[in-house]
Each structure stands twice: as C-alpha cells, then as structure tokens.
Design an enzyme around this catalytic site. Structure first.
Site, mmCIF file in Angstrom:
data_model
loop_
_atom_site.group_PDB
_atom_site.id
_atom_site.type_symbol
_atom_site.label_atom_id
_atom_site.label_comp_id
_atom_site.label_asym_id
_atom_site.label_seq_id
_atom_site.Cartn_x
_atom_site.Cartn_y
_atom_site.Cartn_z
ATOM 1 N N CYS A 50 0.678 -1.315 -0.037
ATOM 2 C CA CYS A 50 -0.079 -0.100 0.048
ATOM 3 C C CYS A 50 0.765 1.326 -0.011
ATOM 4 O O CYS A 50 0.278 2.341 -0.213
ATOM 5 C CB CYS A 50 -0.938 0.078 1.167
ATOM 6 S SG CYS A 50 -2.196 -1.273 1.187
ATOM 7 N N PRO B 107 7.925 -6.396 -4.530
ATOM 8 C CA PRO B 107 8.837 -5.272 -5.293
ATOM 9 C C PRO B 107 9.748 -4.751 -4.407
ATOM 10 O O PRO B 107 10.601 -3.764 -5.223
ATOM 11 C CB PRO B 107 7.643 -4.422 -5.709
ATOM 12 C CG PRO B 107 6.648 -4.375 -4.848
ATOM 13 C CD PRO B 107 6.639 -6.011 -4.308
ATOM 14 N N GLY C 24 12.868 -4.561 -0.695
ATOM 15 C CA GLY C 24 13.492 -5.499 -0.162
ATOM 16 C C GLY C 24 12.737 -5.886 1.475
ATOM 17 O O GLY C 24 12.665 -7.132 1.673
ATOM 18 N N MET D 167 9.181 -4.602 3.797
ATOM 19 C CA MET D 167 8.154 -3.483 4.070
ATOM 20 C C MET D 167 7.712 -3.370 5.476
ATOM 21 O O MET D 167 7.297 -4.584 6.072
ATOM 22 C CB MET D 167 6.963 -3.671 3.000
ATOM 23 C CG MET D 167 5.699 -2.643 3.244
ATOM 24 S SD MET D 167 6.339 -0.974 3.002
ATOM 25 C CE MET D 167 5.230 0.186 4.211
ATOM 26 N N GLU D 168 7.776 -2.447 6.269
ATOM 27 C CA GLU D 168 7.562 -2.138 7.344
ATOM 28 C C GLU D 168 6.214 -2.457 8.065
ATOM 29 O O GLU D 168 5.899 -1.651 9.011
ATOM 30 C CB GLU D 168 8.254 -1.014 8.040
ATOM 31 C CG GLU D 168 7.744 0.376 7.580
ATOM 32 C CD GLU D 168 8.126 0.908 6.137
ATOM 33 O OE1 GLU D 168 7.919 2.009 5.975
ATOM 34 O OE2 GLU D 168 8.910 -0.150 5.464
ATOM 35 N N HIS E 119 16.897 -2.436 9.305
ATOM 36 C CA HIS E 119 15.874 -1.163 8.723
ATOM 37 C C HIS E 119 14.419 -1.351 8.969
ATOM 38 O O HIS E 119 13.921 -0.428 9.379
ATOM 39 C CB HIS E 119 16.172 -1.358 7.163
ATOM 40 C CG HIS E 119 15.591 -0.143 6.761
ATOM 41 N ND1 HIS E 119 16.546 1.147 6.523
ATOM 42 C CD2 HIS E 119 14.603 0.103 5.916
ATOM 43 C CE1 HIS E 119 15.730 1.850 5.787
ATOM 44 N NE2 HIS E 119 14.664 1.544 5.524
ATOM 45 N N GLU E 120 13.832 -2.333 8.824
ATOM 46 C CA GLU E 120 12.359 -2.403 8.790
ATOM 47 C C GLU E 120 11.985 -2.364 10.353
ATOM 48 O O GLU E 120 10.958 -1.767 10.418
ATOM 49 C CB GLU E 120 11.911 -3.841 8.359
ATOM 50 C CG GLU E 120 12.208 -4.114 6.701
ATOM 51 C CD GLU E 120 11.907 -2.948 5.795
ATOM 52 O OE1 GLU E 120 10.935 -2.001 5.971
ATOM 53 O OE2 GLU E 120 12.712 -2.755 4.740
ATOM 54 N N HIS F 56 11.823 1.072 11.486
ATOM 55 C CA HIS F 56 10.488 1.884 11.034
ATOM 56 C C HIS F 56 9.296 1.690 12.235
ATOM 57 O O HIS F 56 8.308 2.695 12.038
ATOM 58 C CB HIS F 56 9.955 1.341 9.863
ATOM 59 C CG HIS F 56 10.662 1.902 8.630
ATOM 60 N ND1 HIS F 56 10.650 3.209 8.421
ATOM 61 C CD2 HIS F 56 11.198 1.335 7.375
ATOM 62 C CE1 HIS F 56 11.118 3.592 7.242
ATOM 63 N NE2 HIS F 56 11.521 2.404 6.756
ATOM 64 N N GLU G 216 12.762 7.594 5.898
ATOM 65 C CA GLU G 216 13.831 6.639 5.481
ATOM 66 C C GLU G 216 15.076 7.211 5.796
ATOM 67 O O GLU G 216 16.040 6.264 6.083
ATOM 68 C CB GLU G 216 13.704 6.738 4.000
ATOM 69 C CG GLU G 216 12.167 5.874 3.483
ATOM 70 C CD GLU G 216 12.090 4.431 3.862
ATOM 71 O OE1 GLU G 216 13.009 3.995 4.505
ATOM 72 O OE2 GLU G 216 11.087 4.037 3.592
ATOM 73 N N ASP H 286 5.963 8.020 -6.399
ATOM 74 C CA ASP H 286 6.622 6.742 -6.847
ATOM 75 C C ASP H 286 7.530 7.275 -8.046
ATOM 76 O O ASP H 286 8.628 6.693 -8.149
ATOM 77 C CB ASP H 286 5.825 5.762 -7.404
ATOM 78 C CG ASP H 286 5.391 4.797 -6.461
ATOM 79 O OD1 ASP H 286 6.317 4.689 -5.721
ATOM 80 O OD2 ASP H 286 4.643 3.954 -6.785
ATOM 81 N N TYR I 145 16.740 8.025 1.535
ATOM 82 C CA TYR I 145 17.545 6.726 2.617
ATOM 83 C C TYR I 145 18.962 7.441 2.752
ATOM 84 O O TYR I 145 19.240 7.721 4.146
ATOM 85 C CB TYR I 145 17.733 5.525 1.939
ATOM 86 C CG TYR I 145 16.317 4.744 1.797
ATOM 87 C CD1 TYR I 145 15.885 3.704 2.484
ATOM 88 C CD2 TYR I 145 15.403 5.155 0.618
ATOM 89 C CE1 TYR I 145 14.534 3.101 2.140
ATOM 90 C CE2 TYR I 145 14.319 4.631 0.412
ATOM 91 C CZ TYR I 145 14.024 3.448 1.130
ATOM 92 O OH TYR I 145 12.819 2.728 0.794
#
Length: 652
Positions: A148, A291, A293, A295-296, A320-321, A324, A343, A401, A409
C-alpha cells in the site's frame, strides 16, 4: 501545506478507527466486503466526508446505519476517484460519525498481487504460450499479498489515504488460506494448527485481527497463502512476541537466516529509542515478485526471499524494517514531501545498530555501500533535479513513486550523521534521538517541525555552543540542494573495505595483461562476505574500465553471473553492462534480462532494486531485448513494479 496526494477532506473530518469485514476470493481475484469508519469531526457543520479510492467498485454507503446516496468522482490518473458521502446532519466539531461502505476490489487493483500456484501468462491483456511455471514455492496453492505504500491503500479499501491521518483498525477476513495482517491476531491462534485445523485451500476460516496503535493507511497490509509459523527463541521473558512466517518449503532457510539476529536487533533498538509498542514483531518471507527488500508493516514485516543468502549477510534489512517501528510507523512523515524523515532516520539508526551489535567499522562499511547507491540515484535524476532533493515539494496529484530512490535513505542518513558529528558525536546525540521519539511518537510531522524540535532540544541541553554548531550546517543545501554530490565531503571507516579495494585494484592493474597470464584464482572471494563482494564490484565501476575479455573471465572465474546471491549478481551486471557498446555488455545483456524475468520459470526477480536497475541497463545495450523480455513476463511482476518498469522502458 496539505497532503498533495490525497483528495480526502481530512482536515475537516478524519477517520479514527476502521473495521474491515473482508472475504478473499481467489477464484475471482477479488476482496469483497465493507469498511466501517468511525470518524471525528474537526470543523463545525461539515457537509460530507471524502474518501480516496482507486479502481474500487462501490456497492452502497451508509451513515449511522442508514443507506445514503454517494458520488464517485471521475478518476484522476494518480489520485484515483474521490468518494463523496453526504452527512445527514451537520455534525459539530468534536462529535463522531459512523460511515459504512460496501465495496469490492477490481482486477485493476494496484495494491494487490494475486499469484497462481502455477502460471501460464493468461492474465491481463496478453497471452504468452510458454509452459506452466511457478510463482510460489509450493506450487500447490495460490497466494495474495498487498503493498500500500505510498498511496495504494485506496485501491484496497476506501480510506483517507494520507499519512497525516493515523488510524486504528480491526478486521475479520475469511479465506480458504491462512491470513496475515499488519495487526495482532485475535483468532485463531497462530500457535495452533495451520488454518485452524481445516483443509488448506478448500475450507474457509475467518481470521480476526486488531491493531490498537494508530498507523497511517499505507501500513494496512494483508497476505494470504500456504504459510507456516515458527517462533524465535529467547522471547519467553519479553513483553513482545517475535517469529517468522513462510511457505513450508522456505521455513527452515528463513528461520536460520533471521532467528539469530532479529531479537538482538530489537533489544538493541529498545536501548536507543525506547520500548517496542506494537506487541508482536513477525517476519513474512514473500514470493519473489514482492517489489521491495522489505516493508515495515506493523507487527508483520514483509521480506523478499532474495535476502536468503545462507550467510546472514543481509539481515541488516531487518534492522531497517524494525527501526521503522519508531521512525515511520511511530513518528510518521506528514506526507510525501517529507518522506525522507521516515527513510533517512531509519537508515541512520539501522547503521548505528550495526555499530552497537558489531563494530564502528561495520557502520562505516554500510555507509560506503550506501554512498555508491546514492551517487547512482542522484545521477539518474540529473534531468529531474527536483527529485535530487530531500524535501520534494510535490504538485497536487504528482506521483510520489516517480521520485522513489535511495536518495531519501542515504542522503537523509548522511545529513543526520553530519548533524551527529557537528554536535560532538554519539554521546551528545543519542539522548536527542530518544527525546525525538518520545516527543513525536504517534504523530505525523513535517521537516520544519523536526528541525524546530532539534534546535529547541539543544537550546535546552547545550546552550549557545550547540545552537551555533547547528547554525554552521548548510540546511538549504542539505534539504533543498540538487546535484550529484553531497553538500559535505563525508568520510567513513573503510577498514572492512580494504581487501575488496585491493582486489579491485589488482584487476585494474592487470588490464593490459592477456587473460591467460592473469594471476587470479577462483577462491579469491572465498573469504569475502556478501558486502565485501558488493564493494569489490562497485569499486571496479569507479576504476578504469576493464577490457571485455577480462570481465568475461572474471564472471566465469568467480561464477558471478550464476550466483544465487542477487545483491552480488546485480553488481556484476551493472559492471559488465556499464559500457553498452562493449562486447561484454552484448554477451551478458540477454543473460541479465533472463535473470530478472525468472529464466522462464515465472519466479521473477521482482524486487525493484534489482529488476528496474537491470532492465534500465539492458535497455541501454539493446532496448528491443529489454522490452521483449519484460513483456514476456509482464504480468508476473507486482503492479507497482510493472508500472515503474513500463516508465523505465518508455512504454508508458
């Protein structure tokens, strides 16, 4: 400035809680059901509530249980169709309103990807007569997952799709396959039999979830497939639970990859940023078309299977995730213009965790790798310099996008690292990090709010000297500057990169030597971990170009084009395709294209970091080859990746 990506009237009336009642229909590839919004009125005499939708079929709407008329406005190319629902009375500020929308998703839903257990290409507008191939590991059941972020929740449900609004949510979801949501499962128990003991793929089970912590709409997430669970060790005395989900065929490899480090990461982060608030932290390894690496999604981080390298070298994605949970899910960017707050902070803390868990050298090594990616991204946007900025002032309806890259990042992380160093180091900066989280946890903020808080904190905890130090920072250059270099020449600890640099320089020195006389061995990389191999290949990209004969020999000697490690394989293709006119580029272009489309298996390399970069590189060598390869497996890619690749290949 209001969120430029939404048509909702969230400043007048906003959702506090939404309950979803969904049925997942794999045969029709639809989610059907309802969204029940409990809204808070922010202004007197509001006449209507406006929700964001995109390619959703609205069936009926109710206000306080009474059916009402509604209007679905014409579709905007980026923002979708605004759903206007009139309010029967003129509610006063502070009151609550309940609105129910019955709807179903459609085949054009950008937020959802439906995977067949076996795939024959007959979905979408094109037919390709290649043999049946697999999109899931098990080949026995279909699979559904959502994505989303940034503005696709509106394609899965009618919502006020802006991070300026943070909501709690609950859900009842009926499916013939186990269901996972970005929330805490109420029933059936994840520790009980899979699918509540019913027949997976045949019997329907209703799963109930609750997310009591307010989150932005882009963090609503669903996955449904043949997945199994395994709890991580050592969590018995924790206030939270943690474990991993995957298809049965992957659960052993996934558990091995992440079980050793995940809880260590969580414990280290809590010492820096405070207690973890979401109660559950599970990982889900998705099929390869995912799509990103990672998603948090709260309570349930989505991960790409390309992280399963067998050496735990890429677990920093989990760092990283999980980070978040504090920066993004907790302290949230107000809207797309301030995306870097999510990020940049998360990447900075991720690298700080590497220092805490390993060494300062590991932290520096991560910045070295990130810097190369940053420069590549900045160069990509030389003709669109607005997207080289950290703070991007999007126009109303502009697609966020289009600006998505590693700039938010890595440029963001470097800014925060520069602030840390300018103020006097970690001892001075760590207390501020905790105060930042405590101050804004649960809120959505802008860059100006963050910067004001930064100055205010150091006025109180450092006085004139610290304020003077902050004033020495070129804020305009960092936040709004363009170009392919950072405002400050950053220095990093490169001690872990030295062996990789040395090997690269040996290859450069051998450029004039005939291949049979080169003194390189196939075990040269045996002592290198994944990150050192990445740095070796990236270092070569910055040195004098090697002859094609040498690149071909290197690829064969080190098996770089056949490695299952996607991070290494990508860097090799970037190296050999760097000169589009070279013999090496012509040799490897077809192989690189076949790699990202799954070599005919249907198991595409869907992570955009890999597939977009590879398609762009192949396109420069042979645009017809890149286009044909993409079209062959177009419908195996996630809708978001598909949209972006079409732009990359000039198909849209």
């Amino acid at each position: 400035m209001a969120d430029p990506t939404t048509q909702a009237n969230y400043t007048q009336i906003f959702t506090e809680h939404v309950h979803f009642d969904w049925v997942v229909d794999f045969s029709k590839r639809l989610i059907t059901g309802s969204a029940i919004h409990t809204l808070k009125v922010a202004e007197d005499n509001v006449k209507e509530v406006i929700f964001d939708t995109a390619n959703i079929e609205i069936q009926r709407a109710e206000v306080e249980g009474q059916q009402t008329n509604y209007e679905l406005k014409p579709k905007h190319e980026v923002m979708g169709s605004a759903l206007h629902i009139p309010l029967s009375t003129s509610p006063q500020k502070g009151s609550s309103v309940k609105v129910t929308i019955h709807y179903q998703t459609t085949k054009d839903c950008t937020a959802l990807q439906w995977l067949e257990k076996e795939y024959d290409g007959r979905y979408g507008n094109l037919f390709y007569s290649h043999s049946l191939s697999r999109q899931t590991q098990g080949k026995s059941h279909p699979y559904l997952f959502s994505q989303c972020q940034p503005i696709y929740a509106r394609a899965m449900a009618p919502v006020q799709d802006t991070p300026s609004v943070k909501i709690t949510y609950s859900a009842s979801v009926t499916s013939i396959l186990p269901v996972l949501l970005s929330a805490i499962r109420i029933s059936p128990s994840s520790e009980g039999p899979a699918h509540d003991g019913k027949v997976i793929g045949k019997d329907s089970v209703t799963y109930r979830y609750d997310q009591p912590i307010p989150i932005p709409s882009y963090l609503i997430a669903i996955a449904s497939g043949n997945v199994v669970y395994r709890a991580f060790p050592g969590i018995e005395d924790k206030k939270w639970k943690a474990g991993i989900w995957a298809e049965p065929e992957l659960i052993d490899a996934a558990y091995w990859e992440f079980s050793e480090d995940t809880t260590k990461i969580m414990e280290a982060e809590e010492k820096i940023a405070g207690p973890y608030r979401f109660g559950v932290y599970d990982l889900l390894v998705l099929p390869p078309s995912f799509p990103y690496g990672g998603m948090e999604n709260p309570c349930l981080t989505f991960l790409t299977p390309t992280l399963l390298t067998g050496d735990r070298a890429l677990v920093d994605v989990v760092a990283h995730e999980f980070t978040h949970s504090y920066f993004g899910n907790g302290v949230t960017h107000g809207h797309a213009t301030h995306f870097w707050l999510n990020e940049g902070w998360t990447t900075y803390i991720e690298r700080l965790l590497l220092q805490v868990l390993h060494s300062p050298a590991d932290r520096g090594f991560s910045y070295v790798i990130g810097y190369k990616s940053l420069i590549n991204a900045l160069k990509l946007y030389e003709k669109q310099p607005k997207y080289q900025r950290l703070v991007i002032e999007f126009k109303k309806g502009e697609d966020p996008d289009d600006a998505y890259s590693t700039i938010a990042y890595d440029k963001g992380a470097n800014l925060i690292l520069h602030i840390e160093r300018t103020l006097g180091g970690l001892d001075v900066f760590l207390p501020y990090i905790r105060d930042y989280v405590d101050t804004f946890m649960g809120k959505s903020i802008t860059t100006d709010q963050w910067k004001t808080h930064l100055y205010s904190y150091y006025e109180q905890h450092g006085g004139a000297d610290k304020v003077k130090a902050l004033d020495s920072i070129d804020w305009n250059a960092w936040l709004y500057g363009e170009g392919v270099r950072l405002p400050v020449e950053m220095e990093y600890d490169t001690s872990l990169a030295k062996s990789a640099y040395a090997l690269a320089e040996r290859w450069e020195a051998g450029a004039a030597t005939e291949v049979p006389k080169l003194d390189f061995k196939e075990n040269d990389l045996d002592d290198f971990n994944t990150n050192q191999k990445i740095v070796f290949l990236e270092r070569l990209q910055g040195l004098k170009p090697l002859p094609s004969s040498h690149l071909v020999h290197m690829g064969s000697l080190y098996k770089l084009s056949s490695t299952l490690n996607a991070e290494v394989r990508l860097r090799f293709y970037q190296l050999v395709l760097g000169d589009p006119t070279s013999d090496a580029a012509k040799k490897y272009a077809t192989e690189a294209a076949n790699w990202v489309i799954g070599d005919g298996t249907g198991m595409v390399v869907g992570r955009m970091k890999f597939c977009r970069d590879t398609f762009r590189a192949v396109y420069k060598v042979d645009n017809d080859l890149a286009v044909k390869a993409f079209l062959k497996e177009k419908n195996s890619f996630h809708p978001i990746a598909r949209k972006m690749i079409e732009k990359d290949l000039k198909l849209a």
